[in-house]
Each structure stands twice: as C-alpha cells, then as structure tokens.
Design a protein around this motif. Structure first.
Motif, PDB file in Angstrom:
ATOM      1  N   GLU A   1       0.845  -1.189   0.000  1.00 18.52           N
ATOM      2  CA  GLU A   1       0.000   0.000   0.000  1.00 18.52           C
ATOM      3  C   GLU A   1       0.882   1.241   0.000  1.00 18.52           C
ATOM      4  O   GLU A   1       1.922   1.291   0.646  1.00 18.52           O
ATOM      5  CB  GLU A   1      -0.900  -0.001   1.247  1.00 18.52           C
ATOM      6  CG  GLU A   1      -1.768  -1.245   1.384  1.00 18.52           C
ATOM      7  CD  GLU A   1      -2.488  -1.286   2.726  1.00 18.52           C
ATOM      8  OE1 GLU A   1      -2.727  -0.215   3.289  1.00 18.52           O
ATOM      9  OE2 GLU A   1      -2.768  -2.393   3.189  1.00 18.52           O
ATOM     10  N   SER A   2       0.451   2.242  -0.757  1.00 21.09           N
ATOM     11  CA  SER A   2       1.224   3.470  -0.802  1.00 21.09           C
ATOM     12  C   SER A   2       1.114   4.246   0.504  1.00 21.09           C
ATOM     13  O   SER A   2       2.039   4.955   0.888  1.00 21.09           O
ATOM     14  CB  SER A   2       0.765   4.335  -1.975  1.00 21.09           C
ATOM     15  OG  SER A   2      -0.613   4.625  -1.852  1.00 21.09           O
ATOM     16  N   ARG A   3      -0.009   4.128   1.163  1.00 24.81           N
ATOM     17  CA  ARG A   3      -0.205   4.817   2.448  1.00 24.81           C
ATOM     18  C   ARG A   3      -0.732   3.794   3.454  1.00 24.81           C
ATOM     19  O   ARG A   3      -1.603   2.988   3.134  1.00 24.81           O
ATOM     20  CB  ARG A   3      -1.190   5.975   2.280  1.00 24.81           C
ATOM     21  CG  ARG A   3      -0.728   6.997   1.242  1.00 24.81           C
ATOM     22  CD  ARG A   3      -1.818   7.988   0.918  1.00 24.81           C
ATOM     23  NE  ARG A   3      -2.113   8.877   2.031  1.00 24.81           N
ATOM     24  CZ  ARG A   3      -3.079   9.799   2.007  1.00 24.81           C
ATOM     25  NH1 ARG A   3      -3.837   9.919   0.929  1.00 24.81           N
ATOM     26  NH2 ARG A   3      -3.296  10.562   3.050  1.00 24.81           N
ATOM     27  N   VAL A   4      -0.202   3.873   4.648  1.00 22.40           N
ATOM     28  CA  VAL A   4      -0.565   2.903   5.677  1.00 22.40           C
ATOM     29  C   VAL A   4      -1.286   3.634   6.806  1.00 22.40           C
ATOM     30  O   VAL A   4      -0.794   4.644   7.315  1.00 22.40           O
ATOM     31  CB  VAL A   4       0.690   2.196   6.226  1.00 22.40           C
ATOM     32  CG1 VAL A   4       0.300   1.182   7.293  1.00 22.40           C
ATOM     33  CG2 VAL A   4       1.442   1.517   5.085  1.00 22.40           C
ATOM     34  N   PHE A   5      -2.432   3.068   7.199  1.00 25.69           N
ATOM     35  CA  PHE A   5      -3.266   3.717   8.217  1.00 25.69           C
ATOM     36  C   PHE A   5      -3.416   2.790   9.429  1.00 25.69           C
ATOM     37  O   PHE A   5      -3.313   1.563   9.321  1.00 25.69           O
ATOM     38  CB  PHE A   5      -4.645   4.053   7.645  1.00 25.69           C
ATOM     39  CG  PHE A   5      -4.606   5.078   6.542  1.00 25.69           C
ATOM     40  CD1 PHE A   5      -4.774   6.424   6.834  1.00 25.69           C
ATOM     41  CD2 PHE A   5      -4.385   4.689   5.222  1.00 25.69           C
ATOM     42  CE1 PHE A   5      -4.736   7.376   5.822  1.00 25.69           C
ATOM     43  CE2 PHE A   5      -4.338   5.633   4.211  1.00 25.69           C
ATOM     44  CZ  PHE A   5      -4.516   6.978   4.511  1.00 25.69           C
ATOM     45  N   VAL A   6      -3.700   3.413  10.552  1.00 24.74           N
ATOM     46  CA  VAL A   6      -3.922   2.658  11.778  1.00 24.74           C
ATOM     47  C   VAL A   6      -4.982   3.403  12.593  1.00 24.74           C
ATOM     48  O   VAL A   6      -5.103   4.631  12.505  1.00 24.74           O
ATOM     49  CB  VAL A   6      -2.600   2.527  12.580  1.00 24.74           C
ATOM     50  CG1 VAL A   6      -2.124   3.883  13.089  1.00 24.74           C
ATOM     51  CG2 VAL A   6      -2.746   1.542  13.728  1.00 24.74           C
ATOM     52  N   GLY A   7      -5.741   2.639  13.357  1.00 25.62           N
ATOM     53  CA  GLY A   7      -6.785   3.241  14.178  1.00 25.62           C
ATOM     54  C   GLY A   7      -6.294   3.495  15.592  1.00 25.62           C
ATOM     55  O   GLY A   7      -5.410   2.789  16.096  1.00 25.62           O
ATOM     56  N   THR A   8      -6.873   4.484  16.226  1.00 19.50           N
ATOM     57  CA  THR A   8      -6.531   4.767  17.619  1.00 19.50           C
ATOM     58  C   THR A   8      -6.788   3.544  18.491  1.00 19.50           C
ATOM     59  O   THR A   8      -5.993   3.209  19.376  1.00 19.50           O
ATOM     60  CB  THR A   8      -7.368   5.954  18.140  1.00 19.50           C
ATOM     61  OG1 THR A   8      -7.096   7.102  17.323  1.00 19.50           O
ATOM     62  CG2 THR A   8      -7.026   6.275  19.585  1.00 19.50           C
ATOM     63  N   ASP A   9      -7.898   2.840  18.203  1.00 18.69           N
ATOM     64  CA  ASP A   9      -8.222   1.657  19.000  1.00 18.69           C
ATOM     65  C   ASP A   9      -7.187   0.549  18.832  1.00 18.69           C
ATOM     66  O   ASP A   9      -6.874  -0.174  19.790  1.00 18.69           O
ATOM     67  CB  ASP A   9      -9.615   1.134  18.639  1.00 18.69           C
ATOM     68  CG  ASP A   9      -9.758   0.842  17.148  1.00 18.69           C
ATOM     69  OD1 ASP A   9      -8.946   1.376  16.364  1.00 18.69           O
ATOM     70  OD2 ASP A   9     -10.673   0.078  16.778  1.00 18.69           O
ATOM     71  N   GLU A  10      -6.613   0.430  17.638  1.00 17.83           N
ATOM     72  CA  GLU A  10      -5.579  -0.584  17.413  1.00 17.83           C
ATOM     73  C   GLU A  10      -4.321  -0.267  18.214  1.00 17.83           C
ATOM     74  O   GLU A  10      -3.677  -1.166  18.784  1.00 17.83           O
ATOM     75  CB  GLU A  10      -5.245  -0.655  15.918  1.00 17.83           C
ATOM     76  CG  GLU A  10      -6.410  -1.114  15.048  1.00 17.83           C
ATOM     77  CD  GLU A  10      -6.107  -0.944  13.574  1.00 17.83           C
ATOM     78  OE1 GLU A  10      -5.349  -1.754  13.040  1.00 17.83           O
ATOM     79  OE2 GLU A  10      -6.616   0.024  12.962  1.00 17.83           O
ATOM     80  N   ILE A  11      -3.949   1.011  18.253  1.00 16.61           N
ATOM     81  CA  ILE A  11      -2.779   1.417  19.044  1.00 16.61           C
ATOM     82  C   ILE A  11      -3.030   1.131  20.520  1.00 16.61           C
ATOM     83  O   ILE A  11      -2.184   0.567  21.222  1.00 16.61           O
ATOM     84  CB  ILE A  11      -2.482   2.920  18.834  1.00 16.61           C
ATOM     85  CG1 ILE A  11      -2.170   3.204  17.365  1.00 16.61           C
ATOM     86  CG2 ILE A  11      -1.319   3.364  19.720  1.00 16.61           C
ATOM     87  CD1 ILE A  11      -2.045   4.690  17.051  1.00 16.61           C
ATOM     88  N   GLU A  12      -4.217   1.512  20.982  1.00 19.48           N
ATOM     89  CA  GLU A  12      -4.537   1.327  22.399  1.00 19.48           C
ATOM     90  C   GLU A  12      -4.544  -0.159  22.764  1.00 19.48           C
ATOM     91  O   GLU A  12      -4.037  -0.542  23.822  1.00 19.48           O
ATOM     92  CB  GLU A  12      -5.892   1.976  22.696  1.00 19.48           C
ATOM     93  CG  GLU A  12      -5.870   3.490  22.604  1.00 19.48           C
ATOM     94  CD  GLU A  12      -7.251   4.098  22.737  1.00 19.48           C
ATOM     95  OE1 GLU A  12      -7.346   5.310  22.984  1.00 19.48           O
ATOM     96  OE2 GLU A  12      -8.249   3.350  22.558  1.00 19.48           O
ATOM     97  N   ASP A  13      -5.124  -0.988  21.901  1.00 19.18           N
ATOM     98  CA  ASP A  13      -5.185  -2.428  22.188  1.00 19.18           C
ATOM     99  C   ASP A  13      -3.787  -3.029  22.282  1.00 19.18           C
ATOM    100  O   ASP A  13      -3.509  -3.862  23.148  1.00 19.18           O
ATOM    101  CB  ASP A  13      -5.982  -3.158  21.101  1.00 19.18           C
ATOM    102  CG  ASP A  13      -7.469  -2.871  21.196  1.00 19.18           C
ATOM    103  OD1 ASP A  13      -7.896  -2.342  22.237  1.00 19.18           O
ATOM    104  OD2 ASP A  13      -8.188  -3.149  20.214  1.00 19.18           O
TER     105      ASP A  13
END
Length: 213
Positions: free
Chosen positions: A131-143
C-alpha cells in the motif's frame, strides 16, 4: 524623528509624498546567496521534523533543483541530509563526524511511547510494499499497548492517560498524520527511516524482556 520620501502611485501618475517615521531604519543588507525557495527549504529542514513532498511541493521542488547546495550548507552546520524519494520525505540528522557537535536534539521516549513507536513501525513495514499509504486506528494502538501492559493493572486511568499522551506526541512530531476518517491515522513513511534495524532489534529485545518480568 525624521522625514523621508516614499514612492506612491496615484491616478496613474507617480508622485512622492513626505511620510513621517519615528526613526530612520538602518539599511538591511541581505547577505544570502540562495533563492527564497531554497532558503525556506533550509529553514523547514532545520525546524523539522521533516519535509514531505506531498505537503511541501514547492520546497520539494527546490530540493530537487539544489540538493547539492542544500547538502553543503547543512554540512557546514554539522548536519546530514537524508532524502528518500520513494517515500517522499527528507530530514536532517547529526553528521556522524568525530568531535562534531550534536545539533539535532533527540527526544527521549518513555516506555509506552517506545512501545507505540515500535508498533507503528512494524505496521508500516508490514504494509508498505502493498500500500502506498498505511493507516492505523486509535483503537488498534490502544489495544496493542494494553496488551503489552496487561500485567500492570493497578492504575488503568494512568495507563489511559499515558497512551493518549503517547499518541499526541506522535502527532506533534508528524509520525501520525490525521486521516479523513474519525480516529484513523496515517503512519508517516519517515518512521521507517529514522531508526536503524540494529537499534530497533535492541530496543525490542529490551521491551520483550520487560514484558516477561
């Protein structure tokens, strides 16, 4: 107090009017040798945290035109220019010369901040080729952070605050870039460049040891 003449255009004719000023300003001598775009590029690189081609297209164009000059000017300040065109980022780091002063100050990371950085870097590298851009969710970081701190259950509120501060620190340093969707973040590609593999391996080993204690 003095009077000086200043040009003013009126009704298509040039005329001069007397303008009062408190003091006669000293003549400003600009000793700069570079064009404005390149000088602004140097300022951006010095102010940090990094230059993004997507966000700073004019400065990036100046970098493409005058990279050699920019490198030389930065080297005079004991700074090394790092450019990654595939990722579209550029930043400066201390020049690795013996006895050279350390111009760029590092920001020490707390434990949770280190966990977040390593997690984001891992997610970035795992998806970067696909993927050219990689995204992450706040909930994923917190988990992820909660999983690492699963044995520390005495102060959950304090943990939540530390996680929030860690995410805020990542956004202030443009490691996490706000995405259009709610609590989603884009992970900056610069994160893959600022830490060496050996450094990451050593820190990861320390964290894994701490997690088992």
């Amino acid at each position: 107090m003095s009077l000086q003449s200043a040009p003013r255009r009126a009704d298509g004719d040039d005329e001069y009017v007397e303008v009062a000023v408190d003091d006669v300003a000293e003549e400003v001598v600009d000793h700069g040798e570079l064009d404005h775009a390149t000088r602004r590029l140097l300022l951006k690189l010095l102010n940090g945290p990094y230059l993004r081609a997507e966000e700073h297209s004019r400065l990036w164009a100046a970098l493409e035109r005058n990279e050699a000059i920019v490198r030389a000017r930065l080297a005079d300040l004991y700074l090394d220019l790092v450019v990654n065109r595939d990722a579209g980022v550029a930043f400066v780091r201390n020049l690795a010369l013996e006895d050279a002063p350390r111009v760029v100050r590092s920001q020490p990371l707390q434990l949770i901040e280190t966990v977040v950085v390593l997690y984001l870097r891992r997610v970035l590298l795992a998806h970067q080729n696909a993927e050219s851009r990689v995204f992450v969710g706040t909930d994923e970081i917190e988990d992820h952070v909660r999983g690492f701190l699963r044995h520390e259950t005495t102060d959950k509120k304090g943990q939540e605050e530390k996680i929030t501060r860690a995410i805020s620190k990542m956004t202030r340093n443009s490691i996490l870039l706000k995405a259009e969707a709610g609590d989603r973040w884009e992970i900056s590609p610069v994160l893959a460049l600022v830490f060496g593999a050996d450094e990451v391996a050593a820190v990861t080993a320390d964290l894994e040891r701490l997690a088992k204690e």
